[in-house]
Design a protein around this motif. Structure first.
Motif, PDB file in Angstrom:
ATOM      1  N   SER A 173      -7.606  40.076   3.029  1.00  0.00           N
ATOM      2  CA  SER A 173      -7.571  39.502   4.166  1.00  0.00           C
ATOM      3  C   SER A 173      -7.730  40.109   5.496  1.00  0.00           C
ATOM      4  CB  SER A 173      -6.460  38.286   4.338  1.00  0.00           C
ATOM      5  OG  SER A 173      -5.194  39.098   4.240  1.00  0.00           O
ATOM      6  N   ARG A 174      -7.139  41.578   5.372  1.00  0.00           N
ATOM      7  CA  ARG A 174      -7.220  42.140   6.523  1.00  0.00           C
ATOM      8  C   ARG A 174      -8.628  43.006   6.643  1.00  0.00           C
ATOM      9  NH1 ARG A 174      -7.265  43.446  11.399  1.00  0.00           N
ATOM     10  NH2 ARG A 174      -6.989  45.641  12.081  1.00  0.00           N
ATOM     11  N   ILE A 175      -9.150  43.247   5.448  1.00  0.00           N
ATOM     12  CA  ILE A 175     -10.672  43.700   5.570  1.00  0.00           C
ATOM     13  C   ILE A 175     -11.585  42.526   6.015  1.00  0.00           C
ATOM     14  CG2 ILE A 175     -12.545  44.597   4.136  1.00  0.00           C
ATOM     15  CD1 ILE A 175     -10.571  45.523   2.054  1.00  0.00           C
ATOM     16  N   GLU A 176     -11.225  41.456   5.770  1.00  0.00           N
ATOM     17  CA  GLU A 176     -12.060  40.320   6.308  1.00  0.00           C
ATOM     18  C   GLU A 176     -11.826  40.150   7.901  1.00  0.00           C
ATOM     19  OE1 GLU A 176     -13.321  37.473   3.932  1.00  0.00           O
ATOM     20  OE2 GLU A 176     -14.715  37.480   5.482  1.00  0.00           O
ATOM     21  N   MET A 219      -4.224  57.624  12.013  1.00  0.00           N
ATOM     22  CA  MET A 219      -4.881  57.020  10.805  1.00  0.00           C
ATOM     23  C   MET A 219      -4.275  55.749  10.115  1.00  0.00           C
ATOM     24  SD  MET A 219      -7.689  58.315  10.845  1.00  0.00           S
ATOM     25  CE  MET A 219      -8.916  59.226  10.214  1.00  0.00           C
ATOM     26  N   SER A 220      -4.593  54.659  10.311  1.00  0.00           N
ATOM     27  CA  SER A 220      -3.863  53.424   9.913  1.00  0.00           C
ATOM     28  C   SER A 220      -4.607  53.120   8.352  1.00  0.00           C
ATOM     29  CB  SER A 220      -3.662  52.180  10.811  1.00  0.00           C
ATOM     30  OG  SER A 220      -4.731  51.452  10.687  1.00  0.00           O
ATOM     31  N   ILE A 221      -3.571  53.010   7.352  1.00  0.00           N
ATOM     32  CA  ILE A 221      -4.008  52.773   6.144  1.00  0.00           C
ATOM     33  C   ILE A 221      -4.202  51.347   6.028  1.00  0.00           C
ATOM     34  CG2 ILE A 221      -3.332  52.680   3.533  1.00  0.00           C
ATOM     35  CD1 ILE A 221      -3.980  55.513   4.602  1.00  0.00           C
ATOM     36  N   GLN A 223      -5.847  54.094  -0.479  1.00  0.00           N
ATOM     37  CA  GLN A 223      -5.313  55.058   0.609  1.00  0.00           C
ATOM     38  C   GLN A 223      -6.713  54.962   1.673  1.00  0.00           C
ATOM     39  OE1 GLN A 223      -1.962  56.829   1.365  1.00  0.00           O
ATOM     40  NE2 GLN A 223      -1.751  55.024   0.023  1.00  0.00           N
ATOM     41  N   VAL A 224      -7.152  53.916   2.047  1.00  0.00           N
ATOM     42  CA  VAL A 224      -8.592  53.853   2.656  1.00  0.00           C
ATOM     43  C   VAL A 224      -7.953  53.191   3.968  1.00  0.00           C
ATOM     44  CG1 VAL A 224     -10.601  52.838   3.161  1.00  0.00           C
ATOM     45  CG2 VAL A 224      -9.696  53.080   0.720  1.00  0.00           C
ATOM     46  N   THR A 225      -8.498  54.281   5.215  1.00  0.00           N
ATOM     47  CA  THR A 225      -8.082  53.987   6.617  1.00  0.00           C
ATOM     48  C   THR A 225      -8.898  52.844   7.240  1.00  0.00           C
ATOM     49  OG1 THR A 225      -9.647  55.701   7.317  1.00  0.00           O
ATOM     50  CG2 THR A 225      -7.323  56.420   6.896  1.00  0.00           C
ATOM     51  N   GLU A 226      -8.342  52.293   8.229  1.00  0.00           N
ATOM     52  CA  GLU A 226      -9.139  51.271   9.174  1.00  0.00           C
ATOM     53  C   GLU A 226     -10.320  51.816   9.540  1.00  0.00           C
ATOM     54  OE1 GLU A 226      -6.886  49.116  11.996  1.00  0.00           O
ATOM     55  OE2 GLU A 226      -8.582  48.692  13.115  1.00  0.00           O
ATOM     56  N   GLU A 227     -10.455  53.209   9.980  1.00  0.00           N
ATOM     57  CA  GLU A 227     -11.738  53.960  10.279  1.00  0.00           C
ATOM     58  C   GLU A 227     -12.595  54.086   9.266  1.00  0.00           C
ATOM     59  OE1 GLU A 227     -12.090  54.196  13.608  1.00  0.00           O
ATOM     60  OE2 GLU A 227     -13.928  54.877  13.212  1.00  0.00           O
ATOM     61  N   THR A 228     -12.389  54.431   8.013  1.00  0.00           N
ATOM     62  CA  THR A 228     -13.189  54.147   7.379  1.00  0.00           C
ATOM     63  C   THR A 228     -14.056  53.011   6.846  1.00  0.00           C
ATOM     64  OG1 THR A 228     -12.198  56.120   6.211  1.00  0.00           O
ATOM     65  CG2 THR A 228     -13.464  54.866   4.547  1.00  0.00           C
ATOM     66  N   ARG A 250     -14.075  50.394   8.961  1.00  0.00           N
ATOM     67  CA  ARG A 250     -15.063  50.093  10.208  1.00  0.00           C
ATOM     68  C   ARG A 250     -16.310  50.727  10.148  1.00  0.00           C
ATOM     69  NH1 ARG A 250     -12.725  47.056  14.065  1.00  0.00           N
ATOM     70  NH2 ARG A 250     -10.548  47.084  14.089  1.00  0.00           N
ATOM     71  N   GLU A 251     -16.466  52.126   9.461  1.00  0.00           N
ATOM     72  CA  GLU A 251     -17.551  52.977   9.180  1.00  0.00           C
ATOM     73  C   GLU A 251     -18.456  52.304   8.491  1.00  0.00           C
ATOM     74  OE1 GLU A 251     -16.854  57.157   9.705  1.00  0.00           O
ATOM     75  OE2 GLU A 251     -18.058  57.403   7.928  1.00  0.00           O
ATOM     76  N   ALA A 252     -17.701  51.933   7.356  1.00  0.00           N
ATOM     77  CA  ALA A 252     -18.491  51.331   6.343  1.00  0.00           C
ATOM     78  C   ALA A 252     -19.323  50.003   6.741  1.00  0.00           C
ATOM     79  CB  ALA A 252     -17.714  50.814   5.046  1.00  0.00           C
ATOM     80  N   ILE A 253     -18.750  49.144   7.667  1.00  0.00           N
ATOM     81  CA  ILE A 253     -19.017  47.969   8.216  1.00  0.00           C
ATOM     82  C   ILE A 253     -20.290  48.206   8.992  1.00  0.00           C
ATOM     83  CG2 ILE A 253     -18.580  45.946   9.538  1.00  0.00           C
ATOM     84  CD1 ILE A 253     -15.544  46.521   8.595  1.00  0.00           C
ATOM     85  N   ARG A 254     -20.035  49.276   9.734  1.00  0.00           N
ATOM     86  CA  ARG A 254     -21.272  49.664  10.882  1.00  0.00           C
ATOM     87  C   ARG A 254     -22.644  50.134   9.836  1.00  0.00           C
ATOM     88  NH1 ARG A 254     -17.469  53.230  13.458  1.00  0.00           N
ATOM     89  NH2 ARG A 254     -15.788  51.674  14.508  1.00  0.00           N
ATOM     90  N   ASN A 255     -22.034  50.734   8.808  1.00  0.00           N
ATOM     91  CA  ASN A 255     -23.348  51.244   8.181  1.00  0.00           C
ATOM     92  C   ASN A 255     -23.774  50.096   7.121  1.00  0.00           C
ATOM     93  OD1 ASN A 255     -23.446  53.739   9.262  1.00  0.00           O
ATOM     94  ND2 ASN A 255     -21.898  54.457   7.707  1.00  0.00           N
ATOM     95  N   GLY A 256     -23.567  48.758   7.375  1.00  0.00           N
ATOM     96  CA  GLY A 256     -24.210  47.811   6.719  1.00  0.00           C
ATOM     97  C   GLY A 256     -23.478  47.021   5.580  1.00  0.00           C
ATOM     98  N   ALA A 257     -21.965  47.421   5.481  1.00  0.00           N
ATOM     99  CA  ALA A 257     -21.175  46.825   4.440  1.00  0.00           C
ATOM    100  C   ALA A 257     -20.643  45.457   5.207  1.00  0.00           C
ATOM    101  CB  ALA A 257     -20.262  47.599   3.824  1.00  0.00           C
TER     102      ALA A 257
END
Ligand code: FES
Length: 57
Positions: free
Chosen positions: A46-49, A3-5, A11-16, A18-25
Motif C-alpha cells: 500500500s505504501r508502494i502504491e 535512506m528510509s526503508i 531492505q528496499v529504500t524509498e529512493e530506489t 521512486r527511481e524504478a517508477i521514474r524508469n517506467g515501473a
C-alpha cells in the motif's frame, strides 16, 4: 541523506522505488519485478502504491 526503508523484507529504500517508477515501473507489480519490493510479505504494497501515485503528480 536518510535512506528510509519502505520494504523491510528486502531492505528496499524509498529512493530506489521512486527511481524504478521514474524508469517506467508504474504499477506495484512492476516495481516488485524491478526492485523485489512488495514481493515478500506484501505489507509494504500500500505504501508502494502511494509512492506511485505521488510520482504520477
Ligand atoms: S515489507 Fe515489503 S514485501 Fe514485506
Amino acid at each position: 541523506m536518510i535512506m528510509s526503508i519502505v520494504c523491510e523484507c528486502f531492505q528496499v529504500t524509498e529512493e530506489t522505488i521512486r527511481e524504478a517508477i521514474r524508469n517506467g515501473a508504474t504499477t506495484v507489480e512492476a516495481v516488485g519485478d524491478v526492485t523485489q519490493a512488495g514481493t515478500g510479505c506484501g505489507g509494504c504494497q500500500s505504501r508502494i502504491e502511494e509512492i506511485i501515485n505521488e510520482e504520477k503528480k
